[in-house]
Design an enzyme around this catalytic site. Structure first.
Site, PDB file in Angstrom:
ATOM      1  N   ASN A  10       0.770  -0.986   0.037  1.00  0.00           N
ATOM      2  CA  ASN A  10       0.112  -0.007   0.066  1.00  0.00           C
ATOM      3  C   ASN A  10       0.905   1.132   0.082  1.00  0.00           C
ATOM      4  OD1 ASN A  10      -1.646   2.092   0.396  1.00  0.00           O
ATOM      5  ND2 ASN A  10      -2.358   1.361   2.578  1.00  0.00           N
ATOM      6  N   TRP A  11       1.243   1.619  -1.143  1.00  0.00           N
ATOM      7  CA  TRP A  11       1.854   2.956  -1.206  1.00  0.00           C
ATOM      8  C   TRP A  11       1.406   4.183  -0.736  1.00  0.00           C
ATOM      9  CZ3 TRP A  11       3.604   2.620  -7.138  1.00  0.00           C
ATOM     10  CH2 TRP A  11       4.567   1.383  -7.201  1.00  0.00           C
ATOM     11  N   LYS A  12       0.283   4.400  -0.041  1.00  0.00           N
ATOM     12  CA  LYS A  12      -0.347   5.583   0.417  1.00  0.00           C
ATOM     13  C   LYS A  12      -0.174   6.588  -0.461  1.00  0.00           C
ATOM     14  CE  LYS A  12       0.056   3.139   4.549  1.00  0.00           C
ATOM     15  NZ  LYS A  12       0.228   3.138   6.153  1.00  0.00           N
ATOM     16  N   HIS A  97      -9.406   1.534   4.999  1.00  0.00           N
ATOM     17  CA  HIS A  97      -8.017   1.725   5.658  1.00  0.00           C
ATOM     18  C   HIS A  97      -8.069   2.599   6.644  1.00  0.00           C
ATOM     19  CE1 HIS A  97      -3.840   2.522   6.513  1.00  0.00           C
ATOM     20  NE2 HIS A  97      -3.650   1.383   5.812  1.00  0.00           N
ATOM     21  N   GLU A  99      -6.228   4.696   8.009  1.00  0.00           N
ATOM     22  CA  GLU A  99      -6.249   6.251   7.752  1.00  0.00           C
ATOM     23  C   GLU A  99      -7.335   7.048   7.360  1.00  0.00           C
ATOM     24  OE1 GLU A  99      -2.497   5.404   5.670  1.00  0.00           O
ATOM     25  OE2 GLU A  99      -1.857   4.851   7.547  1.00  0.00           O
ATOM     26  N   GLU A 169      -5.018  -4.639  10.393  1.00  0.00           N
ATOM     27  CA  GLU A 169      -4.073  -3.927  10.865  1.00  0.00           C
ATOM     28  C   GLU A 169      -4.137  -3.066  12.270  1.00  0.00           C
ATOM     29  OE1 GLU A 169      -2.026  -2.815   6.752  1.00  0.00           O
ATOM     30  OE2 GLU A 169      -3.704  -1.326   6.929  1.00  0.00           O
ATOM     31  N   GLY A 175       2.925   2.227  10.843  1.00  0.00           N
ATOM     32  CA  GLY A 175       4.166   3.308  10.404  1.00  0.00           C
ATOM     33  C   GLY A 175       4.829   3.701  11.752  1.00  0.00           C
ATOM     34  N   SER A 214       3.675  -2.254  10.247  1.00  0.00           N
ATOM     35  CA  SER A 214       5.303  -2.458  10.231  1.00  0.00           C
ATOM     36  C   SER A 214       5.850  -3.814   9.905  1.00  0.00           C
ATOM     37  CB  SER A 214       5.562  -2.233  11.949  1.00  0.00           C
ATOM     38  OG  SER A 214       5.479  -0.837  11.915  1.00  0.00           O
ATOM     39  N   GLY A 235       3.144  -0.998   3.980  1.00  0.00           N
ATOM     40  CA  GLY A 235       3.103   0.466   3.562  1.00  0.00           C
ATOM     41  C   GLY A 235       4.581   0.632   3.603  1.00  0.00           C
ATOM     42  N   GLY A 236       5.313   1.273   4.359  1.00  0.00           N
ATOM     43  CA  GLY A 236       6.622   1.584   4.058  1.00  0.00           C
ATOM     44  C   GLY A 236       7.470   0.658   3.161  1.00  0.00           C
TER      45      GLY A 236
HETATM   46  P1  13P Z   1       3.334   0.378   7.298  1.00  0.00           P
HETATM   47  O1  13P Z   1       3.799  -1.111   6.660  1.00  0.00           O
HETATM   48  O2  13P Z   1       4.154   1.465   7.046  1.00  0.00           O
HETATM   49  O3  13P Z   1       3.332   0.303   9.141  1.00  0.00           O
HETATM   50  O4  13P Z   1       1.821   0.397   6.955  1.00  0.00           O
HETATM   51  C1  13P Z   1       1.047  -0.383   7.125  1.00  0.00           C
HETATM   52  C2  13P Z   1      -0.228  -0.040   6.297  1.00  0.00           C
HETATM   53  O5  13P Z   1      -0.782   0.856   6.942  1.00  0.00           O
HETATM   54  C3  13P Z   1      -0.608  -0.956   5.170  1.00  0.00           C
HETATM   55  O6  13P Z   1      -1.829  -0.491   4.767  1.00  0.00           O
END
Ligand code: 13P
Length: 253
Positions: A10-12, A97, A99, A169, A175, A214, A235-236
């Site tokens: 997920n590149w956000k 999600h 966020e 999640e 993050g 993470s 994500g990251g």
């Molecule tokens: P991180 O892997 O950066 O913690 O993000 C997780 C996430 O929200 C994937 O949707």
């Protein structure tokens, strides 16, 4: 039947079109390795980058949107609809999600509308659930997740339930570098599946349940060795080709 393994990035709100294209062009080897090892792989770029990424990745690289609207068209400024995504060959969509739940008023009820529309359109919803730090500390994880699953998955057919993906999640792990322990992740993912089973019976055995929060090359294997965790939403660590590849390689080891 053994469930598939899935690694979804997920590149956000990251990567310009040219950066996304560079990743897409560089991901051919990753896609080939995934195919050879029977792992599903994908990325979820921003709306702006979807078409470019779709046009430049291997066929087996899933390209997912990070959101969609539940109406086909209309006066919804800033939104993107399912037919728009379908037309460019994007068949997977992340919904709910944390966020978006936090910043964009994405409620369980709204997610359910999206879920139903996505299924009607033969698309794959990746439905995110998970508790906040406060809920976690207060021992509310399972109550929260149960509510999210029960409302988000309401009104589906058993056949649909076999095709959806649910990502657990925990918000406190996103993050933050503080990933959930393998035990917590397995326990809640098994619980998610049990709620789906209560609703739809054996179809729950085919639902893919992912862990996210993470995830990185060093810890992905432990999660994926857990019986109820079928993959990771990352994500990251999904933003760079080398760490994406390292996660994939460690996952199949
Ligand atoms: P991180 O892997 O950066 O913690 O993000 C997780 C996430 O929200 C994937 O949707």
């Amino acid at each position: 039947m053994a469930r598939a393994k899935l690694l979804l990035g997920n590149w956000k709100m990251n990567k310009t079109v040219s950066e996304a294209k560079e990743f897409a062009l560089g991901s051919k080897e990753i896609a080939a390795f995934a195919k050879a090892n029977n792992v599903l792989v994908g990325v979820a770029p921003t709306f702006l980058c979807l078409q470019t990424v779709k046009e430049n990745v291997a066929d087996n690289m899933i390209v997912a949107a990070q959101n969609c609207h539940f109406e086909n068209s209309g006066a919804f400024t800033g939104e993107v609809s399912i037919p728009m995504l379908k037309e460019i060959g994007v068949n997977w969509v992340i919904i709910g999600h944390s966020e978006r739940r936090t910043y964009d008023n994405e409620t369980n009820e709204k997610c359910n509308k999206k879920m139903v529309k996505l299924i009607e359109n033969d698309m794959v919803p990746v439905y995110c659930v998970g508790e906040t730090l406060e809920e976690y500390v207060n021992g509310k994880t399972k109550d929260v997740v149960k509510q999210q699953v029960r409302i988000g998955l309401a009104g589906l057919s058993k056949e649909a339930v076999k095709k959806i993906v649910i990502a657990y999640e925990p918000v406190w792990a996103i993050g933050t570098g503080k990933s959930a322990t393998q035990e917590i992740a397995q326990d809640v993912c098994a619980y998610v599946r049990s709620v789906v089973r209560e609703m739809y019976g054996e179809a729950a055995e085919e639902t893919l349940v992912l862990y996210g929060g993470s995830v990185k090359p060093e810890n992905i294997k432990a999660y994926l060795s857990s019986p109820d965790i079928d993959g990771a939403l990352v994500g990251g660590a999904s933003l760079k080709l080398d760490s994406y590849q390292a996660m994939l390689e460690n996952l199949v080891k």
